[in-house]
Design an enzyme around this catalytic site. Structure first.
Site, short mmCIF file in Angstrom:
data_model
loop_
_atom_site.label_atom_id
_atom_site.label_comp_id
_atom_site.label_asym_id
_atom_site.label_seq_id
_atom_site.Cartn_x
_atom_site.Cartn_y
_atom_site.Cartn_z
N LYS A 10 0.74 -0.83 0.23
CA LYS A 10 0.00 -0.14 -0.03
C LYS A 10 0.97 1.39 -0.18
O LYS A 10 2.25 1.81 1.21
CB LYS A 10 -0.38 -0.20 1.08
N LYS A 54 -12.33 -7.02 -9.28
CA LYS A 54 -13.71 -7.48 -8.02
C LYS A 54 -14.98 -8.13 -8.28
O LYS A 54 -15.20 -6.37 -8.38
CB LYS A 54 -12.96 -6.09 -6.54
O1 OSB Z 1 -7.54 -1.11 -2.24
O2 OSB Z 1 -7.83 -3.24 -2.77
C1 OSB Z 1 -8.17 -2.86 -2.06
C2 OSB Z 1 -8.78 -4.52 0.58
C3 OSB Z 1 -9.94 -3.86 1.08
C4 OSB Z 1 -10.40 -2.66 0.41
C5 OSB Z 1 -9.58 -2.60 -0.81
C6 OSB Z 1 -8.47 -3.18 -0.86
C7 OSB Z 1 -8.02 -3.78 -0.48
C8 OSB Z 1 -6.88 -4.90 -0.55
C9 OSB Z 1 -6.51 -5.69 0.18
O3 OSB Z 1 -5.72 -3.89 -0.69
C10 OSB Z 1 -6.59 -7.22 -0.35
C11 OSB Z 1 -7.33 -8.28 0.72
O4 OSB Z 1 -8.51 -8.26 0.83
O5 OSB Z 1 -6.05 -9.37 0.15
MG MG Z 2 -6.51 -1.78 -4.74
#
Ligand code: OSB
Ligand code: MG
Length: 371
Positions: free
Chosen positions: A166, A265
């Site tokens: 991140k 997603k």
């Molecule tokens: O932006 O990909 C994202 C988790 C919650 C909401 C958005 C994101 C994420 C993650 C975690 O990056 C991904 C996971 O569940 O392994």
């Molecule tokens: Mg993302």
């Protein structure tokens, strides 16, 4: 021919603590609220789904509250006692309900599970999946430099093929470059969750030679024009997450070149039927796809894994073991990464079911709909 007649729908809202907080510049997620769905068809077949909306609208506008409302008031009444031959027909049925994609997605998923069970075939095979073994990737959230390095180290020794970091405007590109260079056999993705703006474009550009395979969602979904400008000026491809909530959004990304890769997603686009439509378009347009995560339980993960078996899903997705986020996942079986891969199920349907003994401990509300 398969007939699915919907006799009963059950919703459980749960609240489950994460093993450790998941920290991004947008939100500190300490516990996960979700809506778990079961659809019972007239022959007694049960299909499962999981609504991936969060407690508050920090990632998308939908929340657990809005999804419950949409399910209860509009989505469920419009399908109860209806008969479907195919899960795609659900989408036509709820077409008049605008958006609420995550609420729709969990119902679409439950119908796909019922459909595949009635065909007596694993879901991933029903949708044309090619690979029975899926490469796993993990996300390292924001923390101190030392903790981040330790998380990366342990992910790589556990066999993960890909690590997603991140990032935000305040990340240090030089430091990340140094870390990435230490692991030449691991793919690194960056996820900015829309933190950059025109003003901080120069900061984003300094990530261009850090060694990231791609940068996920550098700008917010309102700034696709700026994204297109930045993409033209940079080598590292952008993969769009929040910007893609429909088939049309993918068309627009391709036309404007605001990104080169799609992060799938299914909840964000309204379910597996929509995801498959997008997948076909991406294959046609030679656009790579990979599967993003949402801090989910095993049902949503199992649908993600089925999608990841398709041709053209080019990079390892956000696929961590159940034990990464949870003391105990809510499904039977749980999701397990072994030597960096996850094996797809051989039983009919999506391959997992809700573990009611565990769920009972975390339920905050429940409702059953019939007639
Ligand atoms: O932006 O990909 C994202 C988790 C919650 C909401 C958005 C994101 C994420 C993650 C975690 O990056 C991904 C996971 O569940 O392994
Ligand atoms: Mg993302």
């Amino acid at each position: 021919m398969v007939n699915i007649q919907i006799k009963r729908i059950t919703l459980h809202q749960v609240r489950v603590p994460l093993k450790k907080p998941f920290i991004t510049h947008l939100q500190h997620v300490m516990e996960r609220e979700s809506i778990l769905i079961e659809v019972l068809d007239a022959d007694g077949t049960i299909g499962v789904g999981e609504c991936v909306a969060f407690s508050s609208p920090w990632y998308t506008e939908e929340t657990v509250g809005t999804a419950w409302d949409a399910l209860e008031k509009w989505i469920i009444p419009s399908i109860l006692n209806k008969t479907f031959q195919h899960p795609d027909e659900f989408d036509e049925c709820v077409n008049s309900i605008k958006r609420h994609n995550m609420a729709k997605s969990c119902v679409n998923h439950a119908l796909w599970d019922v459909y595949a069970k009635k065909m007596n075939v694993p879901l991933w095979k029903v949708i044309g999946g090619k690979s029975a073994s899926i490469e796993a990737g993990i996300v390292v959230a924001v923390s101190t430099e030392k903790a981040m390095e330790a998380d990366i180290e342990s992910a790589i020794s556990a066999g993960y093929k890909r690590v997603k970091l991140k990032i935000s405007e305040s990340s240090n590109p030089q430091l990340l470059k140094k870390i990435i260079a230490k692991y030449p056999n691991t793919l690194f993705f960056a996820d900015a969750n829309g933190d950059f703006t025109e003003k901080t474009l120069h900061v984003l550009k300094s990530f261009d030679d850090s060694g990231f395979t791609l940068i996920e969602q550098p700008f917010s979904e309102q700034q696709n024009k700026i994204s297109a400008c930045a993409q033209k000026a940079m080598q590292t491809p952008f993969a769009l997450d929040e910007s893609i909530s429909s088939f049309q959004d993918v068309e627009e990304m391709m036309e404007s070149q605001s990104g080169k890769i799609v992060v799938m997603k299914q909840g964000r686009v309204g379910g597996l039927s929509q995801a498959l439509r997008i997948h076909r378009r991406c294959l046609e347009g030679d656009i790579p796809v990979w599967v993003g995560g949402m801090i989910e339980f095993g049902v949503s993960k199992a649908f993600n894994l089925a999608f990841a078996s398709l041709e053209g899903v080019k990079f390892p997705g956000d696929f961590s073991s159940s034990s990464h986020f949870w003391e105990q996942d809510l499904t039977i079986p749980t999701i397990d990464v072994q030597q960096g891969v996850i094996s797809l199920p051989s039983i009919p349907g999506v391959g997992v079911s809700w573990n009611h003994d565990i769920i009972e401990q975390f339920v905050v509300r429940k409702k059953q709909f019939n007639e």
